[in-house]
Design an enzyme around this catalytic site. Structure first.
Site, short mmCIF file in Angstrom:
data_model
loop_
_atom_site.label_atom_id
_atom_site.label_comp_id
_atom_site.label_asym_id
_atom_site.label_seq_id
_atom_site.Cartn_x
_atom_site.Cartn_y
_atom_site.Cartn_z
N CYS A 115 69.18 -94.30 -53.83
CA CYS A 115 70.50 -94.51 -53.23
C CYS A 115 71.24 -93.19 -53.30
O CYS A 115 70.70 -92.20 -53.77
CB CYS A 115 71.25 -95.64 -53.93
SG CYS A 115 71.70 -95.22 -55.59
N ARG A 398 82.15 -104.32 -53.01
CA ARG A 398 80.98 -104.72 -53.80
C ARG A 398 81.35 -104.88 -55.27
O ARG A 398 80.74 -105.67 -55.98
CB ARG A 398 79.88 -103.64 -53.70
CG ARG A 398 79.12 -103.62 -52.40
CD ARG A 398 78.00 -102.61 -52.49
NE ARG A 398 77.41 -102.66 -53.81
CZ ARG A 398 77.07 -101.59 -54.54
NH1 ARG A 398 77.23 -100.39 -54.06
NH2 ARG A 398 76.54 -101.74 -55.72
#
Ligand code: UD1
Length: 420
Positions: A115, A398
């Protein structure tokens, strides 16, 4: 994709209540797979990552309901194969590996990719479950782990950058149902691991050394359903504390666990922020001019990597030079170029960012790249002059429950622009 339109320059004032910790909730949700009995988890933050984890549990066969911050899970009958597309989208879903292996003796979990904050390997997770007797192979993007019987052993979970949080969680959960005694050395000591261990104990697991780097787990044959209340989110508390300091405000942070925030409080005090601790709440206010501080991120109880970007936003508006060194993840400086768009003077030298703070920031359109970077951009936008538009705020959704609403209650001029 939604964005935030922020009119900067207003000090934050008032009270904010901290939600339950996302990083404690996700492994605790995974742990509900260890029993066929119902589990009730309270103080669960209503976040996209949590709802997503709920979908993953459902895809494995569990019944999940989520109302009013209470999550009920019953994993009466489950399968060991996780939905590839669901799991690969959220790195935190790797923590279903340990429980599936513990309960079913088999787990097929999609390999999480890298990521923006670095390569994010899982070698230590695999080393841990292999030590308990699992066979592991990687095929077609999946981790396929099987074990006729897991057995306890001694496993060292320290890596190049220290212990692994979710790796420790995975081994802890698998070991809870393994035969015999498992000793995890160099276990992560993060409060979220402790919260998971406490939930496992409530389910009937036998764990010694909770909160320490040596966890001793005596496997049991079966775990039962349990109720648990998730700890408050220390990173959300740190973010609001830093935002209060950056805007020259005065904010009382309710439901903050001071004992989980020592490193952050220490740095804010060194920086010149005044902090009053009262019975589960923290009052933050500026104590005159701020001073630059050097920060190095470290595993708990050191300064958390998840609050590094936010502190960089504060240092950008603090006169003087500060050095922020990232020791947990290899490239966690995605926010630097976006902060520069607001006028911050930051250069990167290897694992360190050198912040020449104190230049006034001015609003601009900027892009959120990951969860904690987004929080830093919001703080910078609140401290900047004029309008800042932070794009791609799904990253912040998130991990921060209603952050725009909470900031508005503190007087922050933050508007969510919903894109249809
Ligand atoms: C968790 C948190 C994340 C936080 C991080 C560090 C969740 C959902 N996420 O992530 O918010 O930033 O802890 O506090 O709880 N590593 C290896 N091999 C492995 C695993 C990790 O080398 O098998 C390295 C990583 O690349 C990193 C370091 O160990 O450099 C710490 O990572 P880790 O603690 O595993 O992070 P997560 O548990 O994924």
């Amino acid at each position: 994709m939604d964005s935030f339109l922020i009119k900067g320059g207003t000090p934050l004032h008032g009270e904010v209540t901290i939600s339950g910790a996302k990083n404690a909730t996700l492994p605790i949700m995974a742990a509900t797979l260890l029993t066929d009995e119902p589990c009730v988890i309270r103080n669960v933050p209503n976040l996209s990552d949590v709802r997503f984890m709920g979908k993953i549990l459902e895809s494995l066969g569990a019944e999940v309901s989520f109302h009013d911050h209470t999550l009920k899970v019953r994993a009466k009958k489950i399968k060991g194969v996780g939905d590839y597309d669901l799991i690969r989208k959220m790195r935190g879903s790797i923590c279903i590996l340990g429980p599936l292996l513990g309960r079913l003796g088999k787990a097929q979990v999609s390999l999480p990719g890298g990521c923006v904050i670095g390569a994010r390997p899982i070698d230590l997770h695999l080393k841990g479950v292999k030590a308990l007797g699992a066979n592991v192979k990687i095929e077609h993007g999946y981790i396929i782990a099987t074990a006729r019987k897991l057995h306890g052993d001694s496993v060292f979970m320290g890596g190049r950058s220290g212990p692994t949080v979710l790796g420790t969680a995975n081994v802890l959960m698998a070991a809870a149902l393994a035969e015999g005694v498992t000793v995890i050395e160099s276990a992560a000591c993060e409060p979220e691991v402790t919260d998971l261990a406490n939930f496992l104990v409530a389910m009937g697991a036998k764990i010694h050394g909770i909160g320490s780097p040596t966890l001793t787990i005596t496997g049991v044959k079966k775990l039962h359903g349990a109720e648990h209340e998730v700890i408050p989110d220390r990173i959300e508390a740190a973010t609001f504390a830093i935002a209060a300091a950056a805007t020259n405000g005065e904010v009382t942070i309710k439901r903050a666990r001071v004992d989980h925030l020592h490193a952050v409080i220490d740095k804010l005090v060194e920086c010149g922020v005044k902090i009053e601790r009262n019975n589960g709440s923290l009052k933050i206010c500026r104590n005159g001019r701020l001073k630059p501080v050097d920060i190095t991120t470290l595993p708990y109880s050191g300064y958390p990597t998840d609050a590094q970007a936010q502190m960089m936003a504060l240092m950008a508006v603090t006169p003087g030079i500060s050095i922020i060194t990232e020791r947990v993840f290899e490239s966690r400086f995605m926010h630097v170029s976006e902060l520069a768009r607001l006028g911050a003077d930051i250069s990167i030298e290897g694992p360190s960012a050198i912040v020449k703070g104190g230049k006034p920031l001015s609003g601009a359109p900027i892009m959120a790249s990951d969860l904690r970077a987004s929080a830093a951009l919001v703080i910078a936008g609140l401290a900047a002059k004029g309008m800042t538009q932070v794009n791609r705020v799904y990253h912040i959704d998130r991990g921060y429950e209603n952050i725009d609403e909470k900031l508005r209650k503190l007087g922050g001029r933050v508007e969510r622009i919903e894109e249809s």
